[in-house]
Design a protein around this motif. Sequence first.
Motif: not given
Length: 196
Positions: A34-42, A46-51, A137-147
């Motif tokens: 999810t975080l990778a997808l927020k950063m690269v939007t592909n 994002a799957e490659e980054i996760a691996q 987008a990454f910053l807000l995801t960490l703060y709001y969605f991942d608490d």
Amino acid sequence: MAKIEDQHYINLILNGNPNAFTTLVDRYKDMVYTLALKMVTNKEEAEEIAQDTFIKVFRSLEKFKGESKFSTWVYKITYNTCLDSLKKSKREKKTSYIEDFSEHQVKELESVLDTIDEKERNQVIQDCLEELPNDEAFLLTLYYFDDQSVDEISKVMNNSVSNIKVKLFRTRKKLASILKERLEPEIVEYYESERR
């Protein structure tokens, strides 16, 4: 049954049981993706980054000293892997023009969001996050969605707590501007008329 602490699995891995890493991957794979997808939007990227992230986590596990939460450490590796990927592809999402918003206006818009049901609100916010630059987008995801706390985010993003607070404030203002454009005008008008 209480969730077994990450450190237990880290110790198993470091003591020669690499199969224990599967538990850590299962525990954090959705968050990392999810975080990778927020950063690269592909999705593929994002799957490659996760691996790549999990390979880096596994290879440098002995460097984890427990000074922060394991999740914070994984966030940081994810963030840095995303930055590396963005540098390689030399692309950055377009930045929207954002008018200045006062703190009062930001709070008003957050109150409007509170009137929308949670699922719809999360979708509206997700859609608006796509208009922000990757790091915001990454910053807000960490703060709001991942608490994540401001302190944890500062460790992930290698910034001071005060710098993160400023970035968070500015990014919330940008998000408020995008939300104002996206939200149905009658919802905003209704709320503003109620406040008069």
